[in-house]
Design a protein around this motif. Structure first.
Motif, PDB file in Angstrom:
ATOM      1  N   THR A 188       9.980  15.968   5.067  1.00  0.00           N
ATOM      2  CA  THR A 188       8.999  16.908   5.615  1.00  0.00           C
ATOM      3  C   THR A 188       8.637  16.404   7.003  1.00  0.00           C
ATOM      4  OG1 THR A 188       8.123  17.372   3.400  1.00  0.00           O
ATOM      5  CG2 THR A 188       6.737  17.970   5.264  1.00  0.00           C
ATOM      6  N   ARG A 189       9.077  17.094   8.026  1.00  0.00           N
ATOM      7  CA  ARG A 189       8.982  16.544   9.384  1.00  0.00           C
ATOM      8  C   ARG A 189       7.657  16.846  10.082  1.00  0.00           C
ATOM      9  NH1 ARG A 189      14.260  18.169  12.587  1.00  0.00           N
ATOM     10  NH2 ARG A 189      13.688  20.227  11.800  1.00  0.00           N
ATOM     11  N   VAL A 190       7.034  17.983   9.754  1.00  0.00           N
ATOM     12  CA  VAL A 190       5.805  18.389  10.436  1.00  0.00           C
ATOM     13  C   VAL A 190       4.697  18.565   9.413  1.00  0.00           C
ATOM     14  CG1 VAL A 190       4.728  20.117  11.927  1.00  0.00           C
ATOM     15  CG2 VAL A 190       7.148  19.587  12.197  1.00  0.00           C
ATOM     16  N   GLY A 191       3.539  17.978   9.705  1.00  0.00           N
ATOM     17  CA  GLY A 191       2.412  18.138   8.797  1.00  0.00           C
ATOM     18  C   GLY A 191       1.397  17.029   8.963  1.00  0.00           C
ATOM     19  N   PHE A 192       0.678  16.745   7.879  1.00  0.00           N
ATOM     20  CA  PHE A 192      -0.352  15.702   7.876  1.00  0.00           C
ATOM     21  C   PHE A 192       0.224  14.438   7.249  1.00  0.00           C
ATOM     22  CE2 PHE A 192      -2.961  19.665   6.838  1.00  0.00           C
ATOM     23  CZ  PHE A 192      -3.087  19.999   8.177  1.00  0.00           C
ATOM     24  N   LYS A 193      -0.032  13.312   7.898  1.00  0.00           N
ATOM     25  CA  LYS A 193       0.428  12.034   7.336  1.00  0.00           C
ATOM     26  C   LYS A 193      -0.682  11.444   6.480  1.00  0.00           C
ATOM     27  CE  LYS A 193       1.083   8.200   9.840  1.00  0.00           C
ATOM     28  NZ  LYS A 193       1.740   7.203  10.721  1.00  0.00           N
TER      29      LYS A 193
ATOM     30  N   MET B   5       0.662   9.429  -7.431  1.00  0.00           N
ATOM     31  CA  MET B   5      -0.239   8.924  -6.388  1.00  0.00           C
ATOM     32  C   MET B   5      -1.614   8.628  -6.983  1.00  0.00           C
ATOM     33  SD  MET B   5       0.951  11.281  -3.169  1.00  0.00           S
ATOM     34  CE  MET B   5      -0.386  10.796  -2.107  1.00  0.00           C
ATOM     35  N   LEU B   6      -2.031   7.372  -6.867  1.00  0.00           N
ATOM     36  CA  LEU B   6      -3.305   6.931  -7.437  1.00  0.00           C
ATOM     37  C   LEU B   6      -4.444   7.022  -6.436  1.00  0.00           C
ATOM     38  CD1 LEU B   6      -1.766   3.762  -9.065  1.00  0.00           C
ATOM     39  CD2 LEU B   6      -2.600   5.738 -10.332  1.00  0.00           C
ATOM     40  N   ASN B   7      -4.133   6.817  -5.168  1.00  0.00           N
ATOM     41  CA  ASN B   7      -5.142   6.864  -4.115  1.00  0.00           C
ATOM     42  C   ASN B   7      -4.456   7.293  -2.826  1.00  0.00           C
ATOM     43  OD1 ASN B   7      -7.636   6.639  -2.877  1.00  0.00           O
ATOM     44  ND2 ASN B   7      -7.418   4.458  -2.455  1.00  0.00           N
ATOM     45  N   PHE B   8      -5.175   7.993  -1.976  1.00  0.00           N
ATOM     46  CA  PHE B   8      -4.592   8.445  -0.711  1.00  0.00           C
ATOM     47  C   PHE B   8      -5.698   8.845   0.254  1.00  0.00           C
ATOM     48  CE2 PHE B   8      -4.556  11.764  -3.940  1.00  0.00           C
ATOM     49  CZ  PHE B   8      -5.280  12.789  -3.348  1.00  0.00           C
ATOM     50  N   PHE B   9      -5.405   8.761   1.525  1.00  0.00           N
ATOM     51  CA  PHE B   9      -6.296   9.294   2.559  1.00  0.00           C
ATOM     52  C   PHE B   9      -5.461   9.703   3.756  1.00  0.00           C
ATOM     53  CE2 PHE B   9      -6.126   4.748   3.399  1.00  0.00           C
ATOM     54  CZ  PHE B   9      -5.996   4.674   4.772  1.00  0.00           C
ATOM     55  N   LEU B  10      -5.999  10.612   4.548  1.00  0.00           N
ATOM     56  CA  LEU B  10      -5.250  11.168   5.671  1.00  0.00           C
ATOM     57  C   LEU B  10      -5.334  10.271   6.898  1.00  0.00           C
ATOM     58  CD1 LEU B  10      -6.267  14.930   5.385  1.00  0.00           C
ATOM     59  CD2 LEU B  10      -4.044  13.936   4.870  1.00  0.00           C
ATOM     60  N   HIS B  11      -4.255  10.259   7.646  1.00  0.00           N
ATOM     61  CA  HIS B  11      -4.215   9.532   8.922  1.00  0.00           C
ATOM     62  C   HIS B  11      -5.005  10.317   9.961  1.00  0.00           C
ATOM     63  CE1 HIS B  11      -2.686   7.580  12.529  1.00  0.00           C
ATOM     64  NE2 HIS B  11      -2.343   8.776  12.977  1.00  0.00           N
ATOM     65  N   GLN B  12      -5.940   9.634  10.607  1.00  0.00           N
ATOM     66  CA  GLN B  12      -6.690  10.229  11.704  1.00  0.00           C
ATOM     67  C   GLN B  12      -6.621   9.293  12.909  1.00  0.00           C
ATOM     68  OE1 GLN B  12      -7.028  13.526  11.027  1.00  0.00           O
ATOM     69  NE2 GLN B  12      -9.071  13.475  11.901  1.00  0.00           N
TER      70      GLN B  12
END
Length: 203
Positions: free
Chosen positions: A153-158, A170-177
């Protein structure tokens, strides 16, 4: 979600929805993820080679599009996009809220899913820290969109994530800002694994 979606539909004078209909909408979205077609309209196509009978019998295309454009994942009062912006002070308040909570349009649902991932799944010993991409091609999000040509998936939110090695859950995650000062990878890794430290996992 039904209450929030109904508040959006009521403003436009459209027929209100129900729990069963929202469940059907979610089911259609899941089926679309498994049976992948280039154009969303093709699931309701008159061409029987493209038409998905399960989807087309569950809900009409018009109703699906209406629910998709009015789906509510937070109360209207908590959505900065719907706040008055007549004065510069109101616009600044709206901007600050968006910047502090970039996932504001889906924050209650996002928080519920994240909490369930952390608490409802009994993970095995081996865990992996990784990056994940959430596909997004729009332009209206306050979440920073990235382009990563080497990813499927090349474009989107990391997103930075902690997953169970065996199942990939996935046990835990947060978005790259992005921030003014670059984040250290060690700090990012510690933040994503923190809820699972001292529980005898191998990471």
């Amino acid at each position: 979600m039904v209450e929030w979606t109904n508040s959006n539909l009521a403003v436009k004078g459209k027929r209100l929805t129900s729990i069963d209909e929202i469940n059907a909408w979610l089911g259609i979205v899941l089926v679309m993820g498994v049976v992948n077609l280039n154009n969303r309209i093709d699931y309701w196509s008159t061409n029987l080679g493209l038409r998905n009978m399960l989807i087309s019998r569950t809900m009409s295309l018009g109703r699906f599009e209406l629910l998709s454009s009015n789906l509510g994942c937070c109360a209207r009062i908590n959505n900065p996009d719907l706040w008055p912006t007549r004065t510069s002070k109101q616009r600044q308040h709206q901007y600050n809220k968006r910047k502090k909570y970039p996932t504001y349009p889906v924050k209650p649902v996002w928080d519920e899913v994240l909490n369930n991932c952390k608490t409802k799944f009994l993970a095995k010993q081996d865990l992996a820290i990784d990056e994940a991409m959430i596909a997004y091609k729009g332009f209206k999000s306050f979440v920073h969109k990235v382009f990563m040509p080497m990813k499927p998936t090349r474009v989107g939110f990391k997103a930075y994530s902690l997953a169970e090695s065996e199942s990939g859950f996935m046990l835990n995650f947060f978005l790259h800002q992005p921030s003014k000062t670059p984040q250290k990878m060690a700090d990012i890794a510690y933040r994503v694994v923190e809820p699972f430290l001292n529980l005898y996992h191998h990471m």
